[in-house]
Write a protein that holds these residues in place. Structure first.
Motif, PDB file in Angstrom:
ATOM      1  N   PHE A 130       0.621  -1.135  -0.138  1.00 37.29           N
ATOM      2  CA  PHE A 130       0.126   0.091  -0.275  1.00 37.29           C
ATOM      3  C   PHE A 130       0.612   1.189   0.114  1.00 37.29           C
ATOM      4  N   PHE A 131       1.763   1.397   0.982  1.00 37.67           N
ATOM      5  CA  PHE A 131       2.570   2.604   1.473  1.00 37.67           C
ATOM      6  C   PHE A 131       4.123   2.424  -0.164  1.00 37.67           C
ATOM      7  N   ASN A 132       4.206   1.831  -1.105  1.00 36.96           N
ATOM      8  CA  ASN A 132       5.318   0.866  -2.093  1.00 36.96           C
ATOM      9  C   ASN A 132       6.542   1.598  -1.585  1.00 36.96           C
ATOM     10  N   CYS A 133       6.944   0.357  -0.074  1.00 38.20           N
ATOM     11  CA  CYS A 133       8.276  -0.021   0.068  1.00 38.20           C
ATOM     12  C   CYS A 133       8.415  -0.626   1.412  1.00 38.20           C
ATOM     13  N   SER A 134       9.214  -1.045   1.440  1.00 39.72           N
ATOM     14  CA  SER A 134       9.887  -2.390   2.416  1.00 39.72           C
ATOM     15  C   SER A 134       9.239  -2.910   3.644  1.00 39.72           C
ATOM     16  N   MET A 135       9.222  -3.880   3.864  1.00 39.38           N
ATOM     17  CA  MET A 135       8.650  -4.036   4.937  1.00 39.38           C
ATOM     18  C   MET A 135       9.123  -4.067   6.731  1.00 39.38           C
ATOM     19  N   ASP A 136      10.719  -3.735   6.561  1.00 40.10           N
ATOM     20  CA  ASP A 136      11.116  -2.865   6.830  1.00 40.10           C
ATOM     21  C   ASP A 136      11.048  -1.810   7.051  1.00 40.10           C
ATOM     22  N   PHE A 137      10.863  -0.704   6.132  1.00 42.60           N
ATOM     23  CA  PHE A 137      10.162   0.599   6.943  1.00 42.60           C
ATOM     24  C   PHE A 137       9.008   0.479   7.105  1.00 42.60           C
ATOM     25  N   VAL A 138       7.765  -0.907   7.157  1.00 45.25           N
ATOM     26  CA  VAL A 138       6.811  -0.398   7.695  1.00 45.25           C
ATOM     27  C   VAL A 138       7.191  -0.096   9.182  1.00 45.25           C
ATOM     28  N   ILE A 139       7.889  -1.046   9.643  1.00 46.63           N
ATOM     29  CA  ILE A 139       7.532  -1.579  11.046  1.00 46.63           C
ATOM     30  C   ILE A 139       9.031  -0.212  11.605  1.00 46.63           C
ATOM     31  N   GLY A 140       9.613  -0.193  10.703  1.00 46.57           N
ATOM     32  CA  GLY A 140      10.784   1.042  11.828  1.00 46.57           C
ATOM     33  C   GLY A 140      12.266   0.011  11.578  1.00 46.57           C
ATOM     34  N   ARG A 141      12.417  -0.821  10.361  1.00 45.57           N
ATOM     35  CA  ARG A 141      13.686  -1.509  11.119  1.00 45.57           C
ATOM     36  C   ARG A 141      15.133  -0.991  10.242  1.00 45.57           C
ATOM     37  N   GLY A 142      14.070  -0.055   8.805  1.00 48.30           N
ATOM     38  CA  GLY A 142      14.723  -0.102   8.273  1.00 48.30           C
ATOM     39  C   GLY A 142      15.107   1.654   7.761  1.00 48.30           C
ATOM     40  N   ASP A 143      15.665   1.573   6.530  1.00 54.36           N
ATOM     41  CA  ASP A 143      15.071   3.089   5.930  1.00 54.36           C
ATOM     42  C   ASP A 143      14.609   3.105   4.500  1.00 54.36           C
ATOM     43  N   PHE A 144      13.676   4.212   4.071  1.00 52.15           N
ATOM     44  CA  PHE A 144      12.895   4.156   2.710  1.00 52.15           C
ATOM     45  C   PHE A 144      14.001   3.960   2.000  1.00 52.15           C
ATOM     46  N   ASP A 145      13.913   2.580   1.626  1.00 53.57           N
ATOM     47  CA  ASP A 145      14.715   2.812  -0.150  1.00 53.57           C
ATOM     48  C   ASP A 145      14.115   1.939  -1.158  1.00 53.57           C
TER      49      ASP A 145
END
Length: 145
Positions: A130-145
């Motif tokens: 939905f947000f067109n991002c990684s799962m890690d970004f969704v949970i705050g584990r990683g940066d948007f890439d």
């Protein structure tokens, strides 16, 4: 789910790990690993993060959303309700859009925002799409890439 099952099997083989040994390392029951490998159950968000952290891989790799195991340093995940509020604001999305486009129930959205529940892994996957991002970004584990 098959992508998760196949990836977990490959990671266990590549690392010469028996199910029971791996279960002990991430502090869960061996029978739980059996449930994952048989495709009967997905891990909770907390356990999925433990698995990805153990293998130093992204959540997207673990769940078959990307083909290459990128080794990165990951952050500790913030409380999901805090992160969820950030995502909604960052991507300028409304609860109605999330409900209609990602087919996530209004009650689930309410519980996530209130901090009463965290999403299951299938919902994390939906949110990343939905947000067109990684799962890690969704949970705050990683940066948007």
């Amino acid at each position: 789910m098959t992508n998760f099952v196949e990836t977990l099997k490959e990671l266990l083989i590549e690392n010469n790990l028996m199910q029971k040994d791996f279960a002990a390392k991430i502090e869960i029951k061996p029978s739980t690993i059996t449930q994952y490998l048989s495709g009967h159950q997905l891990p909770t968000l907390e356990i999925a993060v433990k698995i990805a952290d153990y293998f130093h891989c992204t959540m997207d790799y673990l769940f078959g959303e990307e083909d290459i195991a990128k080794v990165k340093v990951f952050r500790k995940c913030p409380p999901f309700n805090t992160r969820f509020r950030f995502l909604m604001k960052h991507f300028k999305k409304t609860q109605v859009e999330l409900n209609k486009t990602a087919h996530i129930s209004k009650s689930a959205i309410y519980y996530w925002l209130s901090g009463k529940r965290v999403p299951a892994m299938d919902s994390i996957i939906k949110l990343a799409k939905f947000f067109n991002c990684s799962m890690d970004f969704v949970i705050g584990r990683g940066d948007f890439d």
